[in-house]
Design a protein around this motif. Structure first.
Motif, PDB file in Angstrom:
ATOM      1  N   THR A  48       0.833  -1.204   0.000  1.00  0.00           N
ATOM      2  CA  THR A  48       0.000   0.000   0.000  1.00  0.00           C
ATOM      3  C   THR A  48       0.866   1.251   0.000  1.00  0.00           C
ATOM      4  OG1 THR A  48      -0.153  -0.019   2.424  1.00  0.00           O
ATOM      5  CG2 THR A  48      -1.857  -1.184   1.204  1.00  0.00           C
ATOM      6  N   ALA A  49       1.997   1.196   0.713  1.00  0.00           N
ATOM      7  CA  ALA A  49       2.914   2.336   0.718  1.00  0.00           C
ATOM      8  C   ALA A  49       3.502   2.553  -0.664  1.00  0.00           C
ATOM      9  CB  ALA A  49       4.032   2.107   1.738  1.00  0.00           C
ATOM     10  N   LEU A  50       3.849   1.468  -1.342  1.00  0.00           N
ATOM     11  CA  LEU A  50       4.379   1.562  -2.703  1.00  0.00           C
ATOM     12  C   LEU A  50       3.358   2.211  -3.628  1.00  0.00           C
ATOM     13  CD1 LEU A  50       6.439   0.885  -4.916  1.00  0.00           C
ATOM     14  CD2 LEU A  50       5.393  -1.389  -5.056  1.00  0.00           C
ATOM     15  N   GLY A  51       2.113   1.749  -3.553  1.00  0.00           N
ATOM     16  CA  GLY A  51       1.072   2.326  -4.393  1.00  0.00           C
ATOM     17  C   GLY A  51       0.806   3.779  -4.078  1.00  0.00           C
ATOM     18  N   ARG A  52       0.857   4.125  -2.789  1.00  0.00           N
ATOM     19  CA  ARG A  52       0.624   5.511  -2.380  1.00  0.00           C
ATOM     20  C   ARG A  52       1.723   6.437  -2.897  1.00  0.00           C
ATOM     21  NH1 ARG A  52       0.315   4.488   2.574  1.00  0.00           N
ATOM     22  NH2 ARG A  52       2.360   5.234   3.252  1.00  0.00           N
ATOM     23  N   ILE A  53       2.962   6.002  -2.762  1.00  0.00           N
ATOM     24  CA  ILE A  53       4.079   6.817  -3.243  1.00  0.00           C
ATOM     25  C   ILE A  53       4.028   6.954  -4.760  1.00  0.00           C
ATOM     26  CG2 ILE A  53       6.601   6.857  -3.506  1.00  0.00           C
ATOM     27  CD1 ILE A  53       6.808   5.609  -0.741  1.00  0.00           C
ATOM     28  N   GLY A  54       3.799   5.832  -5.459  1.00  0.00           N
ATOM     29  CA  GLY A  54       3.703   5.892  -6.914  1.00  0.00           C
ATOM     30  C   GLY A  54       2.557   6.768  -7.386  1.00  0.00           C
ATOM     31  N   GLY A  55       1.408   6.683  -6.693  1.00  0.00           N
ATOM     32  CA  GLY A  55       0.256   7.506  -7.051  1.00  0.00           C
ATOM     33  C   GLY A  55       0.532   8.987  -6.875  1.00  0.00           C
ATOM     34  N   LYS A  56       1.140   9.349  -5.735  1.00  0.00           N
ATOM     35  CA  LYS A  56       1.484  10.759  -5.505  1.00  0.00           C
ATOM     36  C   LYS A  56       2.456  11.263  -6.562  1.00  0.00           C
ATOM     37  CE  LYS A  56       0.827  10.947  -0.474  1.00  0.00           C
ATOM     38  NZ  LYS A  56       1.500  11.156   0.837  1.00  0.00           N
ATOM     39  N   ALA A  57       3.446  10.433  -6.886  1.00  0.00           N
ATOM     40  CA  ALA A  57       4.437  10.836  -7.877  1.00  0.00           C
ATOM     41  C   ALA A  57       3.793  11.065  -9.236  1.00  0.00           C
ATOM     42  CB  ALA A  57       5.532   9.779  -7.975  1.00  0.00           C
ATOM     43  N   LEU A  58       2.920  10.154  -9.663  1.00  0.00           N
ATOM     44  CA  LEU A  58       2.293  10.284 -10.973  1.00  0.00           C
ATOM     45  C   LEU A  58       1.369  11.498 -11.038  1.00  0.00           C
ATOM     46  CD1 LEU A  58       1.517   6.568 -11.886  1.00  0.00           C
ATOM     47  CD2 LEU A  58       3.206   8.071 -12.925  1.00  0.00           C
ATOM     48  N   ILE A  59       0.630  11.756  -9.959  1.00  0.00           N
ATOM     49  CA  ILE A  59      -0.235  12.949  -9.927  1.00  0.00           C
ATOM     50  C   ILE A  59       0.610  14.205 -10.078  1.00  0.00           C
ATOM     51  CG2 ILE A  59      -1.725  14.347  -8.431  1.00  0.00           C
ATOM     52  CD1 ILE A  59      -2.841  11.733  -7.297  1.00  0.00           C
ATOM     53  N   TRP A  60       1.731  14.223  -9.366  1.00  0.00           N
ATOM     54  CA  TRP A  60       2.618  15.391  -9.459  1.00  0.00           C
ATOM     55  C   TRP A  60       3.204  15.519 -10.868  1.00  0.00           C
ATOM     56  CZ3 TRP A  60       3.715  19.355  -6.186  1.00  0.00           C
ATOM     57  CH2 TRP A  60       4.777  20.180  -6.554  1.00  0.00           C
ATOM     58  N   PHE A  61       3.623  14.397 -11.452  1.00  0.00           N
ATOM     59  CA  PHE A  61       4.242  14.439 -12.770  1.00  0.00           C
ATOM     60  C   PHE A  61       3.261  14.909 -13.840  1.00  0.00           C
ATOM     61  CE2 PHE A  61       7.237  10.789 -11.343  1.00  0.00           C
ATOM     62  CZ  PHE A  61       7.998  11.707 -10.632  1.00  0.00           C
ATOM     63  N   VAL A  62       2.041  14.401 -13.798  1.00  0.00           N
ATOM     64  CA  VAL A  62       1.033  14.810 -14.784  1.00  0.00           C
ATOM     65  C   VAL A  62       0.721  16.300 -14.636  1.00  0.00           C
ATOM     66  CG1 VAL A  62      -1.377  14.544 -15.480  1.00  0.00           C
ATOM     67  CG2 VAL A  62       0.019  12.523 -15.038  1.00  0.00           C
ATOM     68  N   SER A  63       0.583  16.760 -13.396  1.00  0.00           N
ATOM     69  CA  SER A  63       0.272  18.165 -13.147  1.00  0.00           C
ATOM     70  C   SER A  63       1.392  19.073 -13.643  1.00  0.00           C
ATOM     71  CB  SER A  63       0.040  18.398 -11.650  1.00  0.00           C
ATOM     72  OG  SER A  63      -1.041  17.616 -11.176  1.00  0.00           O
ATOM     73  N   SER A  64       2.632  18.710 -13.314  1.00  0.00           N
ATOM     74  CA  SER A  64       3.756  19.544 -13.725  1.00  0.00           C
ATOM     75  C   SER A  64       3.936  19.529 -15.240  1.00  0.00           C
ATOM     76  CB  SER A  64       5.042  19.088 -13.032  1.00  0.00           C
ATOM     77  OG  SER A  64       5.349  17.748 -13.365  1.00  0.00           O
ATOM     78  N   SER A  65       3.641  18.394 -15.878  1.00  0.00           N
ATOM     79  CA  SER A  65       3.727  18.325 -17.342  1.00  0.00           C
ATOM     80  C   SER A  65       2.708  19.241 -17.997  1.00  0.00           C
ATOM     81  CB  SER A  65       3.518  16.882 -17.811  1.00  0.00           C
ATOM     82  OG  SER A  65       4.562  16.039 -17.379  1.00  0.00           O
ATOM     83  N   LEU A  66       1.479  19.256 -17.468  1.00  0.00           N
ATOM     84  CA  LEU A  66       0.444  20.139 -18.012  1.00  0.00           C
ATOM     85  C   LEU A  66       0.818  21.604 -17.831  1.00  0.00           C
ATOM     86  CD1 LEU A  66      -2.836  18.288 -16.924  1.00  0.00           C
ATOM     87  CD2 LEU A  66      -1.943  18.569 -19.246  1.00  0.00           C
ATOM     88  N   VAL A  67       1.362  21.936 -16.669  1.00  0.00           N
ATOM     89  CA  VAL A  67       1.802  23.317 -16.419  1.00  0.00           C
ATOM     90  C   VAL A  67       2.890  23.710 -17.417  1.00  0.00           C
ATOM     91  CG1 VAL A  67       3.002  24.828 -14.794  1.00  0.00           C
ATOM     92  CG2 VAL A  67       1.154  23.356 -13.984  1.00  0.00           C
TER      93      VAL A  67
END
Length: 436
Positions: free
Chosen positions: A75-94
């Motif tokens: 669950t920790a792995l999924g949580r970290i990966g999820g946070k990272a992907l949300i951040w990456f998608v957001s920063s890419s759009l910006v």
């Protein structure tokens, strides 16, 4: 030692420009002797980048495997990966939106007289489809992914291996210990390779300035200046986000990562700084099990500098040909760039590949790529450094939001913990203050 290396890199950068200018003045542009000298100078950065690429595959695999195997919590792995992907998608759009806004504001391509079109060589635009993107995520062979330094495929295999080792427990301990030893070995080799990085910087700058001269910067001065102005703005936004999440420690992070960022800028390669970035994030207090997962993921999904360049350059070419693009079309182009830019690790001249594919899809003149070829190296220096900065900040922020940011690791302090000691801690039960 780190400060000295930074100074040596800066000195090499200036010296390379001076020597390159001297060569350009001493030889005629068509003189075969100049091409021979430039080719010899390029040996320095070419060898350096080969040595860096030699390190990347085993380093990424070993860090991800040891990190995930030691987590013991999917669950920790999924949580970290999820946070990272949300951040990456957001920063890419910006990044994409910022490039679109700036190119419409400055209109750098308006009224520009185009040079005759040139061939695009090995730009494999036909491969940049959604199906290709999905297929290329999954490796057919771990050895093939290692041979090609395919970061995305290495990431997938390493996640499976790490999760599997975590599931089988003590039976896989010998493999985890071996991977941990590989990490230590790769970091030692990194130190050897980085010690010659100033020579690579000198050779790269002397070669390109010697062949093209300083005039190449003046010829496309408007494009280069405005694009770099956009990169500065993007860096400020990134640094602001870092300060918002990390507080005062953000300034320490910026100080620690200046050398990897400078290496990427000088060599026009984000890969060149990856091993050193692991070391600097260790010093900053990011556990290796987190950086070993999030940082390679960022190299596959979070190339913010290249994102901004793709939108900026695509619309710039349309302007140069006098083609008006309505905002709705531009936004659709951004979505296309968002998808096509993922999973292109290892593609030669990746940003130009993405731009060419997008131009082709929207029936814009692909030959406009010829406009960018002359200054692409200079532009690549800035976008590589910006992408590296964005990945470092993203990794630190994800670590902070997980409450895992450890005290600063000073390798010169007495009784200071080592990166190996840091990596031994798990995701939970860390004896640290989450607010540090």
């Amino acid at each position: 030692m780190a400060k000295r290396l930074t100074y040596f890199i800066l000195i090499a950068l200036v010296a390379g420009i001076v020597v390159g200018y001297g060569l350009h003045q001493a030889f005629d542009a068509k003189d075969p002797a100049l091409a021979t000298i430039a080719d010899l100078l390029k040996l320095l950065p070419d060898v350096f980048l080969r040595l860096i690429k030699m390190i990347i595959a085993p380093l990424i695999m070993a860090t991800i495997v040891t990190g995930i195997a030691g987590m013991g919590d999917s669950t920790a792995l999924g949580r970290i990966g999820g946070k990272a992907l949300i951040w990456f998608v957001s920063s890419s759009l910006v990044s994409l939106l910022l490039g679109m806004v700036l190119v419409n504001l400055f209109q750098p391509g308006a009224g520009l007289a185009l040079s005759p079109a040139t061939g695009l060589g090995d730009l494999a635009t036909s491969q940049l489809t959604f199906r290709h993107f999905i297929i290329e995520i999954f490796p057919t062979s771990a050895l093939d992914a290692m041979a090609q330094n395919n970061v995305l495929q290495l990431l997938v295999f390493s996640v499976f291996a790490g999760v599997g080792l975590s599931a089988i427990g003590e039976k896989g301990r010998i493999i985890v210990d071996f991977a941990d030893a590989v990490v230590t070995l790769m970091l030692q080799i990194t130190g050897y390779v980085m010690s010659v990085s100033p020579l690579a910087v000198f050779g790269a700058m002397a070669a390109i300035v010697g062949v093209k001269g300083l005039g190449i910067l003046a010829t496309y001065g408007v494009l280069v200046t405005e694009f770099y102005g956009g990169l500065v703005l993007l860096c400020l936004l990134t640094l602001g986000a870092g300060a918002l999440f990390l507080g005062k420690r953000a300034f320490t992070l910026f100080r620690y990562i200046r050398e990897p960022v400078l290496i990427s800028f000088s060599t026009a390669s984000s890969e060149a700084s990856l091993p050193k970035m692991f070391e600097q994030l260790d010093r900053f207090g990011v556990p290796r099990r987190v950086s070993g997962f999030v940082l390679p993921l960022g190299y596959a999904f979070n190339l913010t500098g290249s994102m901004m360049y793709a939108s900026f350059a695509s619309i710039f070419i349309a302007q140069a040909y006098g083609i008006h693009l309505p905002i709705s079309t531009q936004l659709l182009m951004l979505l296309t760039l968002m998808v096509s830019s993922k999973g292109i690790a290892g593609v030669p001249r990746a940003s130009l590949v993405v731009i060419a594919a997008t131009l082709n899809q929207f029936h814009l003149p692909v030959e406009g790529i010829a406009l960018l070829l002359a200054v692409d190296t200079f532009l690549d220096m800035g976008r590589s450094a910006t992408s590296v900065l964005g990945n470092a900040v993203a990794t630190a922020i994800v670590t902070k939001t997980e409450g895992m940011l450890q005290p600063l690791l000073d390798p010169e302090a007495e009784h200071a913990p080592t990166p190996h000691d840091t990596a031994e801690h798990g995701l939970h039960g860390l004896n640290i203050d989450p607010n540090q």
